[in-house]
Design an enzyme around this catalytic site. Structure first.
Site, PDB file in Angstrom:
ATOM      1  N   GLU A 231     -48.278 -21.974 -34.486  1.00 20.28           N
ATOM      2  CA  GLU A 231     -49.318 -20.309 -34.945  1.00 20.28           C
ATOM      3  C   GLU A 231     -50.223 -20.664 -33.507  1.00 20.28           C
ATOM      4  O   GLU A 231     -50.560 -21.489 -32.769  1.00 20.28           O
ATOM      5  CB  GLU A 231     -50.424 -20.823 -35.631  1.00 20.28           C
ATOM      6  CG  GLU A 231     -50.992 -19.551 -36.988  1.00 20.28           C
ATOM      7  CD  GLU A 231     -51.370 -20.170 -37.986  1.00 20.28           C
ATOM      8  OE1 GLU A 231     -50.542 -20.531 -38.344  1.00 20.28           O
ATOM      9  OE2 GLU A 231     -52.086 -18.710 -38.517  1.00 20.28           O
TER      10      GLU A 231
ATOM     11  N   LYS B 120     -59.445 -17.425 -50.956  1.00 17.79           N
ATOM     12  CA  LYS B 120     -58.642 -17.703 -50.224  1.00 17.79           C
ATOM     13  C   LYS B 120     -59.551 -19.295 -49.235  1.00 17.79           C
ATOM     14  O   LYS B 120     -60.583 -19.071 -49.159  1.00 17.79           O
ATOM     15  CB  LYS B 120     -58.135 -17.452 -49.600  1.00 17.79           C
ATOM     16  CG  LYS B 120     -57.146 -17.976 -48.762  1.00 17.79           C
ATOM     17  CD  LYS B 120     -55.638 -18.141 -48.063  1.00 17.79           C
ATOM     18  CE  LYS B 120     -55.619 -18.879 -47.331  1.00 17.79           C
ATOM     19  NZ  LYS B 120     -54.154 -18.047 -45.318  1.00 17.79           N
TER      20      LYS B 120
HETATM   21  C1  LIG Z   1     -52.976 -24.973 -42.844  1.00 19.59           C
HETATM   22  C2  LIG Z   1     -51.720 -25.851 -42.087  1.00 19.59           C
HETATM   23  O1  LIG Z   1     -51.315 -24.779 -41.912  1.00 19.59           O
HETATM   24  C3  LIG Z   1     -51.361 -23.488 -41.998  1.00 19.59           C
HETATM   25  C4  LIG Z   1     -51.261 -23.008 -43.443  1.00 19.59           C
HETATM   26  C5  LIG Z   1     -50.378 -22.574 -44.292  1.00 19.59           C
HETATM   27  C6  LIG Z   1     -49.350 -22.058 -45.313  1.00 19.59           C
HETATM   28  O2  LIG Z   1     -50.823 -22.454 -46.274  1.00 19.59           O
HETATM   29  O3  LIG Z   1     -49.120 -21.729 -46.124  1.00 19.59           O
HETATM   30  C7  LIG Z   1     -49.119 -21.610 -43.217  1.00 19.59           C
HETATM   31  C8  LIG Z   1     -49.331 -22.031 -41.756  1.00 19.59           C
HETATM   32  C9  LIG Z   1     -50.501 -22.272 -41.386  1.00 19.59           C
HETATM   33  O4  LIG Z   1     -51.672 -21.119 -40.567  1.00 19.59           O
HETATM   34  C10 LIG Z   1     -51.140 -27.188 -41.787  1.00 19.59           C
HETATM   35  O5  LIG Z   1     -50.177 -26.160 -40.655  1.00 19.59           O
HETATM   36  O6  LIG Z   1     -52.275 -28.324 -41.446  1.00 19.59           O
END
Ligand SMILES: C=C(O[C@@H]1C=C(C(=O)O)C=C[C@H]1O)C(=O)O
Length: 462
Positions: A261, A216
């Protein structure tokens, strides 16, 4: 303000002098006796009560520095005035920051009449995502901090002096700050990579996953905003705190946002981390969104992304903890713009309290999580450097605060933007998405747009 990069305490002419007194804020009685209402609920605070106290840019109290904030549901900390500032860089940026703070504390004179997490000496910090970034990191020790927690509020003043001064008075320190003015019309331009170009970046990420280079990878993009009038950061913070009450609204050194987060909270030996990964856009229609929440909760692509993120956090916490608790299944976090798969991972720190790592040391061990970098970490970080095409600066890095005992809260600087010290009309907005083999570039671009909505709305006028 002093800017120091090493051995701060030796260069301080006098010790840090810190005084915390109880405060009577709306919804926050100064005396605990008056606090607990009979029905057991806490008095409701307006989410912007604390933010309303921040001085206007250009005012004497603001001291030429960006406002400091870490606020959620009306609780948290705001700070202003830059008493001390430590700039750090490179792979050792977290350790340097911690050392600087400890050296200041070693010589501090503290009188804390409230004794809660966030009272006494407090420093705010913001750190670059990538150790190679010129954005490095910063620790700011403010002159004034106002905090609120569960119905109690306090005022902390920090000075460098020879002795405790008089009891600080909020009215004298705050006056009546004028409400922030609207930034006016906002125009948007490309960031480091155009939207079309970013689809290709995502396609390259998907190819790397399919080739087995990573499981990932999280890829991000930026957009450049120009405001008609200089942006008053308080304007954006108030809108973020109102619109995204379940997020942590933060502001440190011009990096601001509302992150859902929590990288780590460490309080009296208990460690918590809110892990998000797996996202679906909201439609604006409640019934349709409920159906989408159910789809998200069963989507194997999103559950796979989420599993990587949770495992990376649990794995990073384990060496410090005598026990950890990892939920078996994520819950769906509803935000106004998106739905996320979320898990709250908790742990109990092992060993004696005096030997516990600080919250910043824990943040350093956790960063970068799979939620913002990928899996395996090193391969994903290398891939990001190779294909993303921009410097993330402090986006997706730890942002938050810590106190004298090392306890504190560090979020991941998401749904965020960086203002420019040189040009108050310029704001750089960021968003990123987790990429796995089943990802689709157009869908990820749409998801990144949804994640830009909080900051676009925050700097907008309507
Ligand atoms: C990287 C980001 O978000 C991250 C990526 C996510 C996803 O891909 O589902 C969800 C929440 C975050 O951990 C961002 O908001 O810029």
């Amino acid at each position: 303000m002093s800017t120091l990069t090493s051995a701060p305490a030796e260069r301080l002419p006098h010790p840090l002098v810190v005084r915390t007194v109880a405060l009577d804020l709306p919804g926050a009685p100064a005396t605990p006796a008056a606090a607990p209402p009979t029905d057991g609920t806490l008095p409701e605070a307006d989410p912007t009560d604390l933010l309303d106290l921040l001085p206007a840019p250009g005012s004497e109290a603001a001291d030429g520095a960006a406002p400091l904030a870490w606020v959620r549901r009306g609780d948290g900390l705001v700070g202003w005035g830059e008493l001390l500032r430590f700039e750090v860089a490179g792979a050792e940026r977290f350790a340097q920051a911690e050392r600087a703070w400890r050296e200041v504390l070693a010589h501090a004179v503290v009188r804390d009449e409230v004794q809660l997490p966030g009272t006494g000496p407090v420093a705010f910090g913001s750190f670059a995502f990538d150790e190679h970034s010129a954005a490095g990191g910063v620790v700011v020790v403010p002159r004034v901090v106002v905090g609120r927690r569960g119905g109690r509020a306090w005022l902390t003043t920090m000075t460098v002096g020879a002795a405790l001064g008089p009891v600080p008075d909020l009215a004298e320190l705050v006056g009546a700050p004028p409400a922030p003015a609207s930034p006016g019309a906002v125009t948007y331009g490309d960031g480091a990579v155009t939207a079309d170009g970013w689809r290709d970046v995502v396609a390259a990420g998907i190819a790397a996953v399919r080739d087995g280079e990573v499981d990932k990878v999280v890829l991000a993009r930026d957009v450049e905003a120009r405001t008609e009038h200089p942006l008053d950061v308080r304007w954006a913070l108030q809108r973020l705190a109102h619109g995204y009450s379940s997020c942590w609204t933060f502001s440190v050194d011009g990096m601001l946002g509302a992150t859902p987060e929590l990288l780590v909270r460490s309080e009296k030996g208990l460690v918590t981390s809110r892990v998000l990964a797996g996202t679906i856009r909201r439609t604006g229609d409640d019934a349709a969104d409920l159906a989408r929440a159910a789809i998200l909760a069963h989507s194997s692509k999103d559950l796979e992304e989420h599993e990587y993120a949770v495992r990376s956090v649990a794995h990073a916490l384990e060496p410090f903890c005598s026990s950890t608790n990892v939920p078996d299944v994520p819950f769906v976090l509803h935000l106004p713009n998106v739905l996320h798969l979320a898990s709250d991972v908790t742990g109990v720190l092992g060993g004696e309290a005096h030997a516990h790592p600080s919250s910043l040391a824990l943040a350093a061990a956790l960063h970068p999580t799979a939620a913002v970098c990928g899996t395996p970490t090193q391969a994903a970080a290398t891939l990001i450097r190779r294909i993303e095409g921009m410097d993330r600066a402090r986006y997706a890095g730890p942002v938050g605060w810590f106190g004298a005992d090392g306890d504190g809260e560090w979020g991941i600087a998401l749904r965020s933007a960086q203002t420019s010290a040189a040009d108050p009309h310029r704001v750089r907005l960021f968003a990123g998405c987790g990429i796995v083999a089943a990802s689709d570039p157009a869908a990820e671009l749409a998801e990144s747009e949804a994640k830009l909505v909080p900051m676009r709305t925050a700097i907008g006028s309507d």
